[in-house]
Write a protein that holds these residues in place. Structure first.
Motif, PDB file in Angstrom:
ATOM      1  N   LEU A   1      -2.084  13.915   2.675  1.00  0.00           N
ATOM      2  CA  LEU A   1      -0.958  13.396   1.747  1.00  0.00           C
ATOM      3  C   LEU A   1      -1.115  12.428   0.719  1.00  0.00           C
ATOM      4  O   LEU A   1      -1.221  12.606  -0.655  1.00  0.00           O
ATOM      5  CB  LEU A   1       0.520  12.915   2.535  1.00  0.00           C
ATOM      6  CG  LEU A   1       1.438  12.840   1.567  1.00  0.00           C
ATOM      7  CD1 LEU A   1       1.423  14.150   0.547  1.00  0.00           C
ATOM      8  CD2 LEU A   1       2.489  12.279   2.253  1.00  0.00           C
ATOM      9  N   ALA A   2      -2.198  11.455   1.093  1.00  0.00           N
ATOM     10  CA  ALA A   2      -2.889  10.166   0.507  1.00  0.00           C
ATOM     11  C   ALA A   2      -3.686  10.777  -0.322  1.00  0.00           C
ATOM     12  O   ALA A   2      -3.541  10.174  -1.821  1.00  0.00           O
ATOM     13  CB  ALA A   2      -3.156   9.102   1.130  1.00  0.00           C
TER      14      ALA A   2
ATOM     15  N   GLY B   1       0.917  -1.053   0.064  1.00  0.00           N
ATOM     16  CA  GLY B   1       0.618  -0.070  -0.146  1.00  0.00           C
ATOM     17  C   GLY B   1       0.513   1.102  -0.183  1.00  0.00           C
ATOM     18  O   GLY B   1       1.850   1.034  -0.715  1.00  0.00           O
ATOM     19  N   PHE B   2       0.022   2.344   0.419  1.00  0.00           N
ATOM     20  CA  PHE B   2       0.953   3.554   0.566  1.00  0.00           C
ATOM     21  C   PHE B   2       2.111   3.155   1.324  1.00  0.00           C
ATOM     22  O   PHE B   2       2.028   3.138   2.128  1.00  0.00           O
ATOM     23  CB  PHE B   2       0.039   4.225   1.602  1.00  0.00           C
ATOM     24  CG  PHE B   2       0.074   5.800   1.136  1.00  0.00           C
ATOM     25  CD1 PHE B   2       1.668   6.461   0.837  1.00  0.00           C
ATOM     26  CD2 PHE B   2       0.396   6.999   2.338  1.00  0.00           C
ATOM     27  CE1 PHE B   2       1.800   7.826  -0.369  1.00  0.00           C
ATOM     28  CE2 PHE B   2       0.370   8.230   2.653  1.00  0.00           C
ATOM     29  CZ  PHE B   2       1.646   8.776   1.404  1.00  0.00           C
TER      30      PHE B   2
ATOM     31  N   ASP C   1       9.759   1.651  -9.409  1.00  0.00           N
ATOM     32  CA  ASP C   1       9.691   1.449  -8.460  1.00  0.00           C
ATOM     33  C   ASP C   1       8.855   1.328  -6.913  1.00  0.00           C
ATOM     34  O   ASP C   1       8.866   1.014  -6.299  1.00  0.00           O
ATOM     35  CB  ASP C   1      10.891   1.396  -7.873  1.00  0.00           C
ATOM     36  CG  ASP C   1      10.742   3.475  -7.642  1.00  0.00           C
ATOM     37  OD1 ASP C   1      10.490   4.076  -6.893  1.00  0.00           O
ATOM     38  OD2 ASP C   1      11.078   4.059  -8.702  1.00  0.00           O
ATOM     39  N   GLY C   2       7.702   1.525  -7.398  1.00  0.00           N
ATOM     40  CA  GLY C   2       6.770   2.107  -6.733  1.00  0.00           C
ATOM     41  C   GLY C   2       6.635   3.981  -5.534  1.00  0.00           C
ATOM     42  O   GLY C   2       5.457   3.756  -4.996  1.00  0.00           O
ATOM     43  N   THR C   3       7.622   4.247  -6.432  1.00  0.00           N
ATOM     44  CA  THR C   3       6.941   5.457  -5.407  1.00  0.00           C
ATOM     45  C   THR C   3       6.979   6.921  -6.405  1.00  0.00           C
ATOM     46  O   THR C   3       6.522   6.986  -7.503  1.00  0.00           O
ATOM     47  CB  THR C   3       8.833   6.625  -5.719  1.00  0.00           C
ATOM     48  OG1 THR C   3      10.253   5.345  -5.241  1.00  0.00           O
ATOM     49  CG2 THR C   3       9.018   7.685  -5.659  1.00  0.00           C
TER      50      THR C   3
ATOM     51  N   VAL D   1      -4.248   8.075  -3.888  1.00  0.00           N
ATOM     52  CA  VAL D   1      -3.757   6.463  -3.153  1.00  0.00           C
ATOM     53  C   VAL D   1      -4.341   6.729  -2.384  1.00  0.00           C
ATOM     54  O   VAL D   1      -5.147   7.683  -1.367  1.00  0.00           O
ATOM     55  CB  VAL D   1      -2.339   6.232  -3.286  1.00  0.00           C
ATOM     56  CG1 VAL D   1      -2.325   6.805  -4.701  1.00  0.00           C
ATOM     57  CG2 VAL D   1      -1.439   6.731  -2.026  1.00  0.00           C
ATOM     58  N   ASP D   2      -5.048   5.474  -1.555  1.00  0.00           N
ATOM     59  CA  ASP D   2      -5.673   5.251  -0.338  1.00  0.00           C
ATOM     60  C   ASP D   2      -4.457   5.368   1.140  1.00  0.00           C
ATOM     61  O   ASP D   2      -3.844   5.166   0.491  1.00  0.00           O
ATOM     62  CB  ASP D   2      -6.193   3.344  -0.647  1.00  0.00           C
ATOM     63  CG  ASP D   2      -7.032   3.350   1.038  1.00  0.00           C
ATOM     64  OD1 ASP D   2      -6.183   3.128   2.560  1.00  0.00           O
ATOM     65  OD2 ASP D   2      -7.971   3.336   0.995  1.00  0.00           O
ATOM     66  N   ALA D   3      -4.935   5.645   1.910  1.00  0.00           N
ATOM     67  CA  ALA D   3      -3.855   6.469   3.030  1.00  0.00           C
ATOM     68  C   ALA D   3      -3.097   4.458   3.822  1.00  0.00           C
ATOM     69  O   ALA D   3      -2.218   4.948   4.501  1.00  0.00           O
ATOM     70  CB  ALA D   3      -4.414   6.738   4.300  1.00  0.00           C
ATOM     71  N   GLU D   4      -4.154   3.955   3.205  1.00  0.00           N
ATOM     72  CA  GLU D   4      -3.908   1.833   4.116  1.00  0.00           C
ATOM     73  C   GLU D   4      -2.427   1.620   3.923  1.00  0.00           C
ATOM     74  O   GLU D   4      -2.091   1.641   2.569  1.00  0.00           O
ATOM     75  CB  GLU D   4      -4.904   1.350   4.279  1.00  0.00           C
ATOM     76  CG  GLU D   4      -6.138   2.044   5.035  1.00  0.00           C
ATOM     77  CD  GLU D   4      -5.710   2.317   6.037  1.00  0.00           C
ATOM     78  OE1 GLU D   4      -5.023   1.408   7.324  1.00  0.00           O
ATOM     79  OE2 GLU D   4      -6.466   3.111   6.720  1.00  0.00           O
TER      80      GLU D   4
END
Length: 211
Positions: A167-168, A43-44, A92-94, A173-176
């Protein structure tokens, strides 16, 4: 001693692939470093990086290059009350944001940025703010328990704290999320330390940049 942020290190599964992506998409030089890392994360990851640029055309140039190289669109570039910007997620997910306060172009597009900003998602912004003040950082702007920005005269990367859920939402994106942040902050600190949200600082490396 005043603490400043010299660069950030991203931990990625494939360093060679990440080097190719960042060199072609953003060209950030020594401000961004890469190292191998496969610590579990889901996730985040609790942070985002932002490029502030001069005009909308520059936003489009950066985001367009990233998308052509395999990034995922999280928020397509668009106008807002504060300016123009969009968000992508690197292979890479960043999570990366490119933004400008200008609403009109003043010239041809240039892949040049004015500043890199690292936004850390904090569960308790006030507590994290106090922690960083104790580490030697100076507050530049503060908006209660929602957002804090530290002065960056001596920092190659500006540091800011944002309420994690805020921020999420801002990056789409979802904060989880759980596990490793997959990022290390490299600064003028004599010894490593970890902030209240699990973000680790290490002394800035002196070797040649990885990207």
């Amino acid at each position: 001693m005043t603490t400043s942020l010299a660069s950030v290190t991203l931990e990625v599964a494939d360093v060679a692939a990440a080097e190719r992506f960042y060199a072609a998409a953003f060209g950030l030089g020594p401000r961004l470093r890469l190292r191998a890392g496969e610590a579990p994360t889901s996730g985040f990851r609790g942070f985002s990086l932002s490029l502030t640029v001069a005009q909308p055309a520059d936003v489009d140039a950066y985001l367009g290059a990233a998308l052509r190289l395999g990034a995922k669109a999280l928020k397509p570039a668009s106008k807002s009350l504060w300016g123009y910007g969009g968000v992508v997620q690197a292979p890479d997910g960043t999570i990366w944001k490119a933004a400008t306060s200008a609403k009109k172009d003043s010239g041809p597009a240039k892949k040049e940025f004015n500043q890199i900003v690292l936004l850390l998602g904090a569960e308790d912004v006030k507590a994290s703010k106090q922690f960083y003040v104790e580490q030697g950082l100076t507050v530049g702007k503060s908006f209660g328990g929602k957002y804090v920005e530290f002065t960056s005269e001596e920092s190659a990367v500006k540091l800011a704290l944002y309420k994690r859920r805020g921020l999420a939402k801002d990056v789409g994106v979802d904060a989880e999320g759980s596990g490793s942040h997959r990022i290390v902050l490299n600064g003028t600190t004599a010894t490593p330390f970890t902030d209240p949200d699990g973000f680790t600082w290490e002394p800035a490396p002196v070797a040649s940049p990885s990207a």
